[in-house]
Design a protein around this motif. Structure first.
Motif, PDB file in Angstrom:
ATOM      1  N   ALA A  69      44.157 -17.588 -42.838  1.00  0.00           N
ATOM      2  CA  ALA A  69      43.390 -16.868 -41.824  1.00  0.00           C
ATOM      3  C   ALA A  69      42.438 -15.871 -42.478  1.00  0.00           C
ATOM      4  CB  ALA A  69      44.325 -16.158 -40.847  1.00  0.00           C
ATOM      5  N   CYS A  70      42.856 -15.338 -43.643  1.00  0.00           N
ATOM      6  CA  CYS A  70      41.983 -14.386 -44.362  1.00  0.00           C
ATOM      7  C   CYS A  70      41.028 -15.115 -45.307  1.00  0.00           C
ATOM      8  CB  CYS A  70      42.823 -13.374 -45.127  1.00  0.00           C
ATOM      9  SG  CYS A  70      43.786 -12.311 -44.069  1.00  0.00           S
ATOM     10  N   GLU A  71      41.004 -16.437 -45.170  1.00  0.00           N
ATOM     11  CA  GLU A  71      40.038 -17.282 -45.890  1.00  0.00           C
ATOM     12  C   GLU A  71      40.263 -17.398 -47.397  1.00  0.00           C
ATOM     13  OE1 GLU A  71      36.078 -17.917 -43.681  1.00  0.00           O
ATOM     14  OE2 GLU A  71      36.275 -15.759 -43.898  1.00  0.00           O
ATOM     15  N   PHE A  72      41.516 -17.597 -47.784  1.00  0.00           N
ATOM     16  CA  PHE A  72      41.796 -17.974 -49.175  1.00  0.00           C
ATOM     17  C   PHE A  72      41.260 -19.391 -49.361  1.00  0.00           C
ATOM     18  CE2 PHE A  72      44.756 -19.609 -52.485  1.00  0.00           C
ATOM     19  CZ  PHE A  72      44.516 -18.665 -53.465  1.00  0.00           C
ATOM     20  N   ASP A  73      40.425 -19.568 -50.370  1.00  0.00           N
ATOM     21  CA  ASP A  73      39.739 -20.845 -50.552  1.00  0.00           C
ATOM     22  C   ASP A  73      40.641 -21.815 -51.328  1.00  0.00           C
ATOM     23  OD1 ASP A  73      38.175 -22.962 -51.328  1.00  0.00           O
ATOM     24  OD2 ASP A  73      36.541 -21.747 -52.155  1.00  0.00           O
ATOM     25  N   THR A  74      41.238 -22.775 -50.601  1.00  0.00           N
ATOM     26  CA  THR A  74      42.207 -23.670 -51.252  1.00  0.00           C
ATOM     27  C   THR A  74      41.542 -24.835 -51.985  1.00  0.00           C
ATOM     28  OG1 THR A  74      42.478 -24.846 -49.163  1.00  0.00           O
ATOM     29  CG2 THR A  74      44.109 -23.156 -49.678  1.00  0.00           C
ATOM     30  N   GLU A  75      40.226 -24.926 -51.905  1.00  0.00           N
ATOM     31  CA  GLU A  75      39.542 -25.940 -52.720  1.00  0.00           C
ATOM     32  C   GLU A  75      39.412 -25.419 -54.145  1.00  0.00           C
ATOM     33  OE1 GLU A  75      38.605 -29.065 -51.982  1.00  0.00           O
ATOM     34  OE2 GLU A  75      39.589 -28.756 -50.042  1.00  0.00           O
ATOM     35  N   LYS A  76      38.945 -24.171 -54.243  1.00  0.00           N
ATOM     36  CA  LYS A  76      38.769 -23.580 -55.578  1.00  0.00           C
ATOM     37  C   LYS A  76      40.117 -23.178 -56.172  1.00  0.00           C
ATOM     38  CE  LYS A  76      36.408 -19.669 -57.813  1.00  0.00           C
ATOM     39  NZ  LYS A  76      37.271 -18.525 -58.053  1.00  0.00           N
ATOM     40  N   ASN A  77      41.021 -22.694 -55.311  1.00  0.00           N
ATOM     41  CA  ASN A  77      42.277 -22.101 -55.772  1.00  0.00           C
ATOM     42  C   ASN A  77      43.486 -22.925 -55.299  1.00  0.00           C
ATOM     43  OD1 ASN A  77      40.903 -19.636 -56.829  1.00  0.00           O
ATOM     44  ND2 ASN A  77      40.355 -19.432 -54.667  1.00  0.00           N
ATOM     45  N   THR A  78      44.681 -22.375 -55.513  1.00  0.00           N
ATOM     46  CA  THR A  78      45.886 -23.134 -55.175  1.00  0.00           C
ATOM     47  C   THR A  78      46.838 -22.268 -54.358  1.00  0.00           C
ATOM     48  OG1 THR A  78      45.620 -24.262 -57.292  1.00  0.00           O
ATOM     49  CG2 THR A  78      47.737 -24.541 -56.198  1.00  0.00           C
ATOM     50  N   LEU A  79      47.226 -22.796 -53.195  1.00  0.00           N
ATOM     51  CA  LEU A  79      48.194 -22.087 -52.339  1.00  0.00           C
ATOM     52  C   LEU A  79      49.377 -23.024 -52.123  1.00  0.00           C
ATOM     53  CD1 LEU A  79      48.761 -19.636 -50.371  1.00  0.00           C
ATOM     54  CD2 LEU A  79      47.737 -21.029 -48.569  1.00  0.00           C
ATOM     55  N   TYR A  80      50.582 -22.555 -52.436  1.00  0.00           N
ATOM     56  CA  TYR A  80      51.731 -23.466 -52.337  1.00  0.00           C
ATOM     57  C   TYR A  80      53.001 -22.702 -52.015  1.00  0.00           C
ATOM     58  CZ  TYR A  80      52.429 -21.766 -57.130  1.00  0.00           C
ATOM     59  OH  TYR A  80      52.582 -20.945 -58.222  1.00  0.00           O
ATOM     60  N   ARG A  81      54.016 -23.505 -51.660  1.00  0.00           N
ATOM     61  CA  ARG A  81      55.318 -22.942 -51.348  1.00  0.00           C
ATOM     62  C   ARG A  81      56.166 -23.102 -52.610  1.00  0.00           C
ATOM     63  NH1 ARG A  81      59.446 -25.324 -46.925  1.00  0.00           N
ATOM     64  NH2 ARG A  81      59.122 -27.173 -48.176  1.00  0.00           N
ATOM     65  N   GLN A  82      56.781 -22.016 -53.035  1.00  0.00           N
ATOM     66  CA  GLN A  82      57.550 -22.005 -54.289  1.00  0.00           C
ATOM     67  C   GLN A  82      58.554 -23.163 -54.340  1.00  0.00           C
ATOM     68  OE1 GLN A  82      60.203 -18.662 -54.377  1.00  0.00           O
ATOM     69  NE2 GLN A  82      59.969 -18.320 -56.587  1.00  0.00           N
ATOM     70  N   HIS A 290      49.510 -25.366 -35.025  1.00  0.00           N
ATOM     71  CA  HIS A 290      49.492 -26.690 -35.669  1.00  0.00           C
ATOM     72  C   HIS A 290      50.234 -26.634 -37.002  1.00  0.00           C
ATOM     73  CE1 HIS A 290      46.728 -28.348 -32.737  1.00  0.00           C
ATOM     74  NE2 HIS A 290      46.100 -27.183 -32.782  1.00  0.00           N
ATOM     75  N   PRO A 291      51.542 -26.430 -36.951  1.00  0.00           N
ATOM     76  CA  PRO A 291      52.297 -26.285 -38.201  1.00  0.00           C
ATOM     77  C   PRO A 291      52.162 -27.509 -39.104  1.00  0.00           C
ATOM     78  CG  PRO A 291      53.779 -26.411 -36.297  1.00  0.00           C
ATOM     79  CD  PRO A 291      52.394 -26.302 -35.773  1.00  0.00           C
ATOM     80  N   GLU A 292      51.911 -28.692 -38.521  1.00  0.00           N
ATOM     81  CA  GLU A 292      51.817 -29.892 -39.374  1.00  0.00           C
ATOM     82  C   GLU A 292      50.598 -29.791 -40.298  1.00  0.00           C
ATOM     83  OE1 GLU A 292      51.405 -29.783 -36.081  1.00  0.00           O
ATOM     84  OE2 GLU A 292      49.353 -30.488 -35.872  1.00  0.00           O
ATOM     85  N   GLN A 293      49.517 -29.150 -39.794  1.00  0.00           N
ATOM     86  CA  GLN A 293      48.325 -28.969 -40.654  1.00  0.00           C
ATOM     87  C   GLN A 293      48.642 -28.024 -41.809  1.00  0.00           C
ATOM     88  OE1 GLN A 293      45.024 -27.397 -38.429  1.00  0.00           O
ATOM     89  NE2 GLN A 293      44.796 -29.248 -37.184  1.00  0.00           N
ATOM     90  N   LEU A 294      49.387 -26.977 -41.460  1.00  0.00           N
ATOM     91  CA  LEU A 294      49.789 -26.002 -42.478  1.00  0.00           C
ATOM     92  C   LEU A 294      50.647 -26.676 -43.544  1.00  0.00           C
ATOM     93  CD1 LEU A 294      51.045 -22.724 -40.752  1.00  0.00           C
ATOM     94  CD2 LEU A 294      49.312 -22.944 -42.530  1.00  0.00           C
ATOM     95  N   ASP A 295      51.636 -27.463 -43.086  1.00  0.00           N
ATOM     96  CA  ASP A 295      52.551 -28.116 -44.018  1.00  0.00           C
ATOM     97  C   ASP A 295      51.796 -29.063 -44.950  1.00  0.00           C
ATOM     98  OD1 ASP A 295      54.415 -26.666 -42.676  1.00  0.00           O
ATOM     99  OD2 ASP A 295      55.332 -28.346 -41.604  1.00  0.00           O
ATOM    100  N   THR A 296      50.824 -29.796 -44.394  1.00  0.00           N
ATOM    101  CA  THR A 296      50.051 -30.733 -45.220  1.00  0.00           C
ATOM    102  C   THR A 296      49.251 -29.986 -46.284  1.00  0.00           C
ATOM    103  OG1 THR A 296      49.804 -32.088 -43.242  1.00  0.00           O
ATOM    104  CG2 THR A 296      48.372 -32.644 -45.082  1.00  0.00           C
TER     105      THR A 296
END
Ligand code: ADP
Ligand code: TRP
Length: 323
Positions: A69-82, A290-296
């Motif tokens: 929501a704060c616009e972390f750019d997941t194309e340039k960077n990496t966001l993941y669940r430990q 849309h939790p499924e979008q988040l999970d993907t």
């Protein structure tokens, strides 16, 4: 390009203090061309305190939705669940065999609870080892954290340094980055805003509920017509930290003049939050629906993260004769 990395535990919905003090500054760094950022949801760490599965799932989604929501750019960077990267627990085991007992016994995360040892689980005791694996498993160079996490970064550096000393260069030694100019936002009771004090502002709440929280900010009983001291008022103290100087100066003057009530100040704060964070609020609500979008998205991030940590683990296995 240097790699920056940070983690946030999934122990609650990120509050305004977390967003302004940790998420936004990290996003600012991650957008700079010389940085590549890894941000993750520390859900394995959250198991040291939160045992309920549904609660954890909700918080994992809330934290990831807040980053997005704060616009972390997941194309340039990496966001993941430990926990989507099981290699980190393998690395944590190797590292634990190189971590002296007294170093962990001295960690604040454990020491603060050492008076009540029957409430301490082994996970809480070895918490800094998993944190070290989180960091050196990704060859992170810079780790932006709050002051309270500084000792954990020192422990990480010690573990990595002594491993390198014995086996030759294996790990990158990370440096903490404490942004001293980042403000500490007060909560609705005037103490530091924190989950543990139950004094937070959740900017993602539906409008009506957000308003209710803002209206519940503690104030004294000075009547409307009398002048008020802005420096002693929780509403003004929060407003001052988030609004542009011109707006907060204007509110400051109104306090001193009198004829301006706390209800009016609260309404101004509420409207400022509602309007200034309207994009973040809308994106957060959409993502949580849309939790499924988040999970993907999170699984995509985990793929990128696994690729990096696998290489590091390979180095470690070779050094230790596990290959
Ligand atoms: P909490 O105190 O609510 O449990 P955490 O300790 O999980 O928050 O903090 C997560 C991140 O948010 C850390 O980087 C911390 O420095 C930052 N943070 C927490 N509270 C505040 C605050 N009131 N103002 C600014 N930053 C904060
Ligand atoms: N311990 C950190 C906290 O409570 C969260 C965390 C886990 C972390 N692993 C990390 C932070 C690695 C930075 C790097 O805030």
């Amino acid at each position: 390009m240097s790699r920056i990395l940070t983690g946030i535990q999934s122990t609650g919905v990120p509050h305004l203090g977390n967003i302004l003090g940790a998420i936004k500054p990290m996003i600012h760094l991650s957008n700079q061309p010389e940085h590549e950022a890894f941000a993750f949801i520390a859900d394995l760490h959250s198991l040291t305190s939160i045992k309920n599965a549904e609660e954890r799932k909700q918080y994992v989604r809330a934290v990831s939705a807040a980053w997005l929501a704060c616009e972390f750019d997941t194309e340039k960077n990496t966001l993941y669940r430990q926990s989507d990267v099981p290699e980190v627990t393998e690395l944590a085991w190797y590292l634990s065999c190189f971590t002296p007992f007294p170093m962990l016994a001295n960690a604040h995360s454990f020491k603060d609870k050492s008076e009540r040892l029957n409430e301490v689980n082994a996970g809480l005791f070895t918490y800094p080892v998993l944190m070290a694996a989180d960091i050196i498993g990704y060859d992170a160079e810079i780790v932006p954290v709050g002051k309270d996490q500084l000792q954990h970064i020192e422990i990480t550096r010690d573990i990595a340094g002594s491993f390198n000393h014995t086996y030759g260069d294996t790990f990158v030694i990370p440096a903490p980055s404490i942004q001293s100019d980042v403000m500490v936002l007060p909560g609705i009771d005037g103490r530091k805003m924190s989950k543990s004090y139950n004094n937070t502002i959740n900017i993602f709440l539906p409008e009506k509920e957000l308003k209710k929280v803002i209206m519940s900010i503690q104030t004294d009983s000075t009547p409307i017509e009398e002048p008020k001291n802005p420096d002693r008022c929780n509403v003004y103290q929060i407003f001052k930290h988030i609004a542009p100087e011109a707006l907060s100066n204007e509110m400051h003057t109104k306090y001193l003049q009198g004829g301006y009530g706390y209800g009016q100040a609260k309404t101004a704060l509420f409207e400022y939050l509602r309007d200034n964070f309207s994009n973040e609020r809308a994106r957060y609500i959409q993502l949580m629906e849309h939790p499924e979008q988040l999970d993907t998205l999170m699984l995509k991030g985990a793929d990128k993260a696994r690729h990096v940590i696998s290489n590091v683990i390979q180095r470690v296995r070779e050094r230790l004769g596990f290959n």
